[in-house]
Design a protein around this motif. Structure first.
Motif, short mmCIF file in Angstrom:
data_model
loop_
_atom_site.label_atom_id
_atom_site.label_comp_id
_atom_site.label_asym_id
_atom_site.label_seq_id
_atom_site.Cartn_x
_atom_site.Cartn_y
_atom_site.Cartn_z
N ARG A 44 -24.01 35.59 -11.71
CA ARG A 44 -22.75 34.87 -11.48
C ARG A 44 -22.27 34.19 -12.76
NH1 ARG A 44 -25.85 33.25 -7.15
NH2 ARG A 44 -25.35 34.35 -5.24
N TRP A 47 -20.93 36.77 -15.30
CA TRP A 47 -19.59 37.24 -14.92
C TRP A 47 -18.54 36.20 -15.27
CZ3 TRP A 47 -17.64 41.73 -14.37
CH2 TRP A 47 -16.39 41.90 -13.78
N SER A 48 -18.84 34.96 -14.97
CA SER A 48 -17.91 33.88 -15.27
C SER A 48 -17.67 33.78 -16.78
CB SER A 48 -18.46 32.56 -14.73
OG SER A 48 -17.62 31.49 -15.09
N LYS A 72 -21.71 44.07 -13.23
CA LYS A 72 -21.36 44.56 -11.89
C LYS A 72 -22.53 45.30 -11.25
CE LYS A 72 -16.42 45.20 -12.83
NZ LYS A 72 -15.38 46.22 -13.03
N GLN A 81 -21.97 38.73 -4.75
CA GLN A 81 -20.54 38.99 -4.67
C GLN A 81 -19.86 38.41 -5.91
OE1 GLN A 81 -20.05 41.26 -2.40
NE2 GLN A 81 -18.75 40.19 -0.97
N GLN A 83 -15.93 38.57 -8.05
CA GLN A 83 -14.54 39.02 -7.95
C GLN A 83 -14.27 40.07 -9.00
OE1 GLN A 83 -11.97 35.65 -8.21
NE2 GLN A 83 -12.46 34.94 -6.18
N SER A 84 -13.49 41.06 -8.62
CA SER A 84 -13.10 42.09 -9.58
C SER A 84 -12.29 41.48 -10.70
CB SER A 84 -12.27 43.16 -8.91
OG SER A 84 -13.02 44.29 -8.66
N ASP A 85 -12.38 42.12 -11.87
CA ASP A 85 -11.59 41.62 -12.99
C ASP A 85 -10.24 42.27 -13.03
OD1 ASP A 85 -12.98 43.57 -15.71
OD2 ASP A 85 -12.91 44.04 -13.61
#
Length: 85
Positions: A44, A47-48, A72, A81, A83-85
């Motif tokens: 997470r 991704w952030s 991903k 989970q 969010q898509s970029d």
């Protein structure tokens, strides 16, 4: 897209710092030891961070896509989970 999946070495980081901080874990950017993806929390966070403009700008488009794809994949494997970029 690059034929070689290796990410370019960055001059502004010391890979040993990432390895020292996180240990021998998988990284989305294993060359520079950035963005650990060994736990759901790290996935997470990776991704952030990679989606912040200043962090993304440090990579060319191909390398950025490789890193995002690795994050991903780790998210999928760990049931995280994002969010898509």
């Amino acid at each position: 897209m690059k034929k070689n999946p290796d990410i370019d070495r960055r001059n502004d980081v010391r890979p040993s710092e990432g390895e020292h901080k996180y240990g021998d874990v998988p990284f989305a950017d294993p060359v520079n030891k950035k963005y650990p993806i060994d736990t759901p929390d790290h996935v997470r966070a990776a991704w952030s961070y990679i989606n912040h403009k200043d962090n993304a700008a440090r990579y060319d488009a191909d390398d950025l896509q490789i890193i995002k794809d690795r994050i991903k994949q780790a998210a999928h494997q760990q049931g995280v989970q994002i969010q898509s970029d």
